[in-house]
Motif scaffolding. Structure first.
Motif, PDB file in Angstrom:
ATOM      1  N   GLY A  38       0.795  -1.224   0.000  1.00 23.71           N
ATOM      2  CA  GLY A  38       0.000   0.000   0.000  1.00 23.71           C
ATOM      3  C   GLY A  38       0.825   1.270   0.000  1.00 23.71           C
ATOM      4  N   THR A  39       2.070   1.200  -0.451  1.00 25.26           N
ATOM      5  CA  THR A  39       2.926   2.384  -0.399  1.00 25.26           C
ATOM      6  C   THR A  39       3.260   2.972  -1.761  1.00 25.26           C
ATOM      7  OG1 THR A  39       4.894   0.968  -0.367  1.00 25.26           O
ATOM      8  CG2 THR A  39       4.011   1.685   1.761  1.00 25.26           C
ATOM      9  N   CYS A  40       3.110   2.197  -2.848  1.00 27.21           N
ATOM     10  CA  CYS A  40       3.578   2.697  -4.149  1.00 27.21           C
ATOM     11  C   CYS A  40       2.462   3.263  -5.026  1.00 27.21           C
ATOM     12  CB  CYS A  40       4.311   1.591  -4.902  1.00 27.21           C
ATOM     13  SG  CYS A  40       3.233   0.241  -5.430  1.00 27.21           S
ATOM     14  N   GLY A  41       1.251   2.773  -4.903  1.00 24.69           N
ATOM     15  CA  GLY A  41       0.149   3.264  -5.724  1.00 24.69           C
ATOM     16  C   GLY A  41       0.121   2.731  -7.138  1.00 24.69           C
ATOM     17  N   THR A  42       0.802   1.638  -7.425  1.00 23.36           N
ATOM     18  CA  THR A  42       0.829   1.103  -8.796  1.00 23.36           C
ATOM     19  C   THR A  42      -0.313   0.132  -9.077  1.00 23.36           C
ATOM     20  OG1 THR A  42       2.348  -0.652  -8.141  1.00 23.36           O
ATOM     21  CG2 THR A  42       3.320   1.368  -9.044  1.00 23.36           C
ATOM     22  N   CYS A  43      -1.069  -0.255  -8.074  1.00 25.48           N
ATOM     23  CA  CYS A  43      -2.172  -1.205  -8.277  1.00 25.48           C
ATOM     24  C   CYS A  43      -3.522  -0.485  -8.325  1.00 25.48           C
ATOM     25  CB  CYS A  43      -2.169  -2.278  -7.191  1.00 25.48           C
ATOM     26  SG  CYS A  43      -2.443  -1.658  -5.521  1.00 25.48           S
ATOM     27  N   ILE A  44      -3.535   0.700  -8.860  1.00 26.59           N
ATOM     28  CA  ILE A  44      -4.770   1.487  -8.937  1.00 26.59           C
ATOM     29  C   ILE A  44      -5.731   0.837  -9.921  1.00 26.59           C
ATOM     30  CG2 ILE A  44      -5.762   3.685  -9.662  1.00 26.59           C
ATOM     31  CD1 ILE A  44      -3.273   5.063  -8.675  1.00 26.59           C
TER      32      ILE A  44
END
Length: 188
Positions: free
Chosen positions: A122-128
């Motif tokens: 939940g830290t990178c935001g690439t799985c939006i």
């Protein structure tokens, strides 16, 4: 030959033979190679029923287990201009990220590498993803989502932070993969 009972979406029981079509909801035998690859598919045996004697037991659960139906819409269109949609079913009580990865749905796009995403932290935001329909089945936004998605539309979620219902949930959800790169718009 016996009957193997499963607690898995779409499969309630199967005959114990090497010629069964594991993707079918019916119990028709299908001749398959001796080794069937069930990689990345979760099957949990809950009981076995082997018949001793001349008659076989054909007890099949009359009610399907609770499951949630998904339509995953790819960000790219097919060559004929129609959306690329993949349909899957899964049990509730799981993270959306796990459901997508277990069903071989593209989640990360160009960030699909060990050093390019946080692997569900939940830290990178690439799985939006964009939730087009079915947001009532999903959990509320977490604090991490609120922070990372504060300048994004309210329909966007982090798949790694989004819980899909609970184990007895039923419903339908439409998920837009990689919403930042989609080439079509949704009609409201």
């Amino acid at each position: 030959m016996g009957l193997l009972q499963f607690n898995s979406p779409g499969i309630s029981s199967i005959p114990i033979t090497s010629s069964f079509n594991y993707n079918s909801k019916s119990l028709r035998p299908l001749h398959l190679p001796s080794q069937v690859n069930l990689e990345r598919r979760r099957l949990f045996a809950i009981s076995t029923n082997t018949s001793s004697g001349g008659s076989e037991s054909t007890d099949v659960a009359s009610e399907e287990p609770p499951s949630i139906d998904f339509a995953f819409v790819n960000s790219k269109l097919l060559p004929d201009g129609t959306p690329d949609v993949q349909y899957r079913s899964a049990c509730g009580g799981q993270k959306l990220r796990d459901i997508m990865l277990d069903n071989n749905i593209d989640l990360y796009g160009p960030y699909d590498g060990p050093l390019l995403n946080c692997s569900g932290g939940g830290t990178c935001g690439t799985c939006i993803v964009e939730v087009v329909e079915g947001k009532e089945i999903l959990s509320l936004r977490t604090d991490r989502e609120k922070e990372l998605l504060k300048k994004k539309p309210k329909t966007w979620r982090l798949a790694c932070q989004t819980m899909v219902g609970n184990e007895d949930s039923r419903g339908q959800i439409i998920i837009q993969q990689l919403p930042e790169w989609k080439v079509h718009e949704w009609e409201k």
